[in-house]
Design a protein around this motif. Structure first.
Motif, short mmCIF file in Angstrom:
data_model
loop_
_atom_site.label_atom_id
_atom_site.label_comp_id
_atom_site.label_asym_id
_atom_site.label_seq_id
_atom_site.Cartn_x
_atom_site.Cartn_y
_atom_site.Cartn_z
N GLY A 1 2.10 5.00 16.14
CA GLY A 1 2.52 5.80 15.00
C GLY A 1 2.75 5.05 13.72
N GLY A 2 2.20 3.86 13.58
CA GLY A 2 2.43 3.10 12.37
C GLY A 2 3.79 2.45 12.31
N GLY A 3 4.50 2.46 13.44
CA GLY A 3 5.83 1.86 13.49
C GLY A 3 5.78 0.39 13.83
N ASP B 1 -0.29 -3.43 16.30
CA ASP B 1 0.34 -2.86 15.12
C ASP B 1 -0.49 -1.69 14.63
OD1 ASP B 1 -1.81 -4.23 14.20
OD2 ASP B 1 -0.68 -5.72 13.06
N GLY B 2 -0.20 -1.20 13.44
CA GLY B 2 -0.86 0.01 12.97
C GLY B 2 -2.36 -0.12 12.83
N PHE B 3 -2.80 -1.20 12.17
CA PHE B 3 -4.25 -1.27 11.96
C PHE B 3 -4.98 -1.66 13.23
CE2 PHE B 3 -5.48 -5.74 11.70
CZ PHE B 3 -4.30 -6.40 11.39
N ASP C 1 1.28 3.66 5.62
CA ASP C 1 2.33 3.60 6.64
C ASP C 1 1.86 2.86 7.88
OD1 ASP C 1 3.94 5.05 4.95
OD2 ASP C 1 3.38 6.98 5.81
N TRP C 2 0.54 2.82 8.10
CA TRP C 2 -0.02 2.14 9.27
C TRP C 2 -0.33 0.68 8.96
CZ3 TRP C 2 -1.29 4.58 14.03
CH2 TRP C 2 -1.01 5.94 14.06
N LEU D 1 -2.75 2.77 -1.53
CA LEU D 1 -4.22 2.75 -1.54
C LEU D 1 -4.78 3.81 -2.48
CD1 LEU D 1 -4.87 2.35 2.31
CD2 LEU D 1 -5.01 0.59 0.55
N THR D 2 -3.94 4.39 -3.32
CA THR D 2 -4.40 5.40 -4.26
C THR D 2 -5.38 4.79 -5.26
OG1 THR D 2 -2.26 6.50 -4.09
CG2 THR D 2 -3.65 7.11 -5.95
#
Length: 663
Positions: free
Chosen positions: A55-57, A81-83, A485-486, A492-493
């Motif tokens: 969950g990106g935690g 991890d997230g990625f 969050d991940w 990343l906008t």
């Protein structure tokens, strides 16, 4: 089951599928296709489950020591991890699509069982790299991918191109793996462990003694595995393998492994400003050089291969400016649309009735013959060219935005020089990418080459996969909001400045290419085809005048001539011939490395045969001659022996008397 158990099963299931496929391929061929597809599909489901649990935690860590080593321990560990969780999902999606697609593409191939098993093993090795928490275990998956690529690229071993390509891929990647292994040992020596978390902790505390040397050694292996300059030359030649293998290598395994490795150990590289600048230079040269080369290729898969090299350059550029979130974002988006591009190209190749290659100059009327490939490839090419709102726009913009922040001094994650190098070369590559993407679309779907025989509709297992991959190619870029969050939490906008510049340059590249195509198409209508084929690198106007004056004949077989409406020749001009040959880098390597090694081998062979063997033969001949002489004295006649004894006695007596007299 716990999340750790599920994570262990993710790489284990494809491995078991590979073993079962190899064992049952001959005795129970009916089980081969289920054993190819079901483990990959199950692994995908488990990878999604692990990603949901993560969950990106905080990272999921689990370690157990494999065996006592007496020094630096080697542990079987997980670090998710997230990625890592998202990259594993990408690998699962692409591997499942490739396995399903291959059941149709290689339906009549007698070597399909071994092919499917190797694809499963390839998938398992990449998943091991993604989830591994120990560098030595990661290296196992890293090397297994190398040997799998050797066998899969050489699948059509009857052709010399496939044999040469598989050997070249293996040797070039191994060339980078040697310093890579040394770098891993140096890293573990400073950290006292191969565990990734401890290595990163050592870097954070300043315990890495020679960061520049270690980083450069590791970059050599990354350049080989991820086809970055100067070790990228194996990837275009690897197109001699089956097209689904190309999709797997380019989208989710092998070349993605090097980028993923740098992203995971990015603090190691950030510890050396020199290494970050070197990585930026590698990325910049890779981007621009591959874009020019792609614009000159005729084979559709080689265009896509150079395209992959260029997009890997973007990912490396994001890492060179210290933004692994942008790098992995582009890795995920690129994995979707590049898998789609290769599999759509496979549909075109399958429709053309060939095994692996398809020259765009020979394509005609493919829009109506392969509509699924036409529409889905159009989506993928728009994503590749970074046209909004397709996924490639958002991920590529994240890279350019990160470079702009570093170049203008808004962040100190990397040297300012790295930011400027990546930003400028990235914008130049945006023009080139749109240009060769437009050229590919025009030549493949609106070309005027020879129409190949129609081999009927493609299997649904091939066309359905294209539409599945078209969805993330179109919409995945919209995930730029929740993705931080991940990753590392960085925004990343899209940035307005680089968005306008990048999109504007991409549109310019596409429009100019279209205009060049219209111009060359109009010219081709007035020039005999034989003249253009005979002078493919000449100026178009001069060719027209000479052809009309000399009345050169038209080729009997139109398929033998290059497409006279190829805009790449007009856009590149005299540079076209060099770009088509990859700027002769293979020839340079041949002069600098291959020929000296061959000359050294010739010298060693001469010394071995003419010098060493001469001494060896002489050493054997002398005892043989002495033995022959002694053997002749052994007659077996007693009288001869007594006579010799008496003669020897007489000689001794005479000698004794002479000595006594002299005394």
């Amino acid at each position: 089951m716990t999340t750790t158990t599920l994570a262990v099963l993710v790489p284990l299931l494809p491995f078991l599928g590979a073993v079962a496929g190899l064992l049952l391929g001959r005795t129970a061929p009916g089980f081969v296709r289920p054993l190819a597809v079901l483990p990959a599909l199950a692994s995908l489901v488990l990878a999604v489950t692990v990603a949901v649990h993560q969950g990106g935690g905080p990272p999921i860590d689990s370690h157990t020591e494999l065996t006592p080593t007496g020094s630096v321990p080697i542990e079987l560990g997980l670090h998710i991890d997230g990625f890592a969780a998202l990259v594993a999902v990408l690998v699962g999606v692409v591997a499942t699509c490739v396995q399903i697609y291959s059941t149709g593409y290689l339906h009549d191939d007698p070597r399909y069982p071994s092919y499917a098993a190797l694809v499963s093993l390839f998938t398992s090795a990449m998943l091991l790299v993604v989830y591994s928490g120990d560098l030595m275990v990661l290296l196992v998956g890293w090397e297994i991918m190398g040997i799998c690529s050797y066998f899969l690229v050489g699948h059509y071993w009857e052709t010399p191109e496939a044999r040469a390509a598989s050997l070249k891929a293996f040797l070039v990647t191994k060339l980078g793996d040697v310093p890579f292994l040394i770098g891993l040992f140096a890293l573990a020596t400073d950290a006292g462990s191969f565990r990734i978390t401890r290595v990163l902790g050592t870097v954070a505390s300043g315990g890495l003694h020679h960061p520049t040397v270690v980083a450069l050694l590791l970059l050599a292996g990354v350049a080989g595995k991820s086809a970055l300059f100067p070790l990228h030359t194996w990837l275009p030649d690897a197109m001699a393998g089956p097209t689904p293998v190309s999709a797997l290598i380019h989208a989710a395994t092998m070349v993605a492994a090097g980028i993923y490795f740098v992203a995971r150990l990015l603090p190691v590289f950030q510890a050396s400003a020199a290494a970050m600048v070197v990585l930026a230079v590698m990325a910049g040269v890779t981007m621009v050089g591959s874009g020019l080369a792609a614009l000159a290729q005729d084979d559709i898969k080689r265009v896509l291969a150079y395209s992959t090299i260029g997009q890997l350059g973007y990912m490396a550029g994001a890492l060179a400016v210290g933004d692994r979130g942008a790098a992995v974002f582009h890795l995920l988006a690129h994995g979707a649309f590049k898998a789609l591009l290769f599999l759509a190209a496979g549909v075109i190749i399958h429709a053309s009735g060939t095994n692996s290659l398809a020259a765009m100059s020979r394509m005609k009327d493919l829009r109506t013959r392969v509509p699924d490939a036409f529409w889905t490839m159009t989506v993928a090419l728009l994503a590749l060219a970074a046209i909004p709102p397709f996924s490639g726009f958002f991920s590529k913009e994240a890279v350019l935005g990160a470079a702009e922040h570093v170049a203008t001094g808004h962040t100190g994650q990397a040297p300012g020089a790295s930011g400027w190098i990546v930003l400028v070369t990235g914008l130049v590559t945006a023009v080139l990418t749109a240009a060769y993407a437009t050229r590919l679309w025009l030549l493949a779907f609106r070309g005027q080459g020879a129409e190949a025989p129609d081999h009927g509709r493609q299997p649904v297992t091939m066309t359905a996969v294209l539409w599945v991959l078209a969805v993330p190619s179109l919409a995945f870029g919209l995930a730029f909001g929740p993705l931080p969050d991940w990753f590392d939490g960085r925004d990343l906008t899209p940035v307005l400045t680089t968005s306008v510049l990048g999109t504007g340059l991409a549109l310019v590249g596409g429009i100019v290419t279209y205009g060049a195509w219209r111009h060359t198409a109009a010219l081709a209508a007035r020039v005999p085809l034989g003249a253009v084929a005979a002078h493919p690198d000449a100026d178009a106007g001069r060719v027209e005048a000479e052809a009309i004056a000399s009345h050169e004949p038209v080729y009997g077989d139109i398929a033998q001539a290059p497409d006279p409406a190829d805009p790449g020749r007009l856009l590149l001009g005299p540079l076209h011939r060099h770009a088509a040959a990859g700027f002769h880098l293979d020839a340079v390597y041949s002069v600098l490395f291959v020929r000296p090694v061959q000359a050294g081998a010739t010298l060693v062979r001469f010394l071995d045969r003419e010098v060493v063997d001469t001494y060896v033969r002489a050493a054997g001949a002398l005892p043989r001659w002495l033995g022959t002489a002694v053997r002749r004295a052994q007659t077996g006649n007693v009288q001869t022996y007594v006579s010799a004894l008496l003669a020897g006695t007489v000689v001794l007596v005479v000698a004794a008397l002479l000595v006594a007299t002299g005394a």
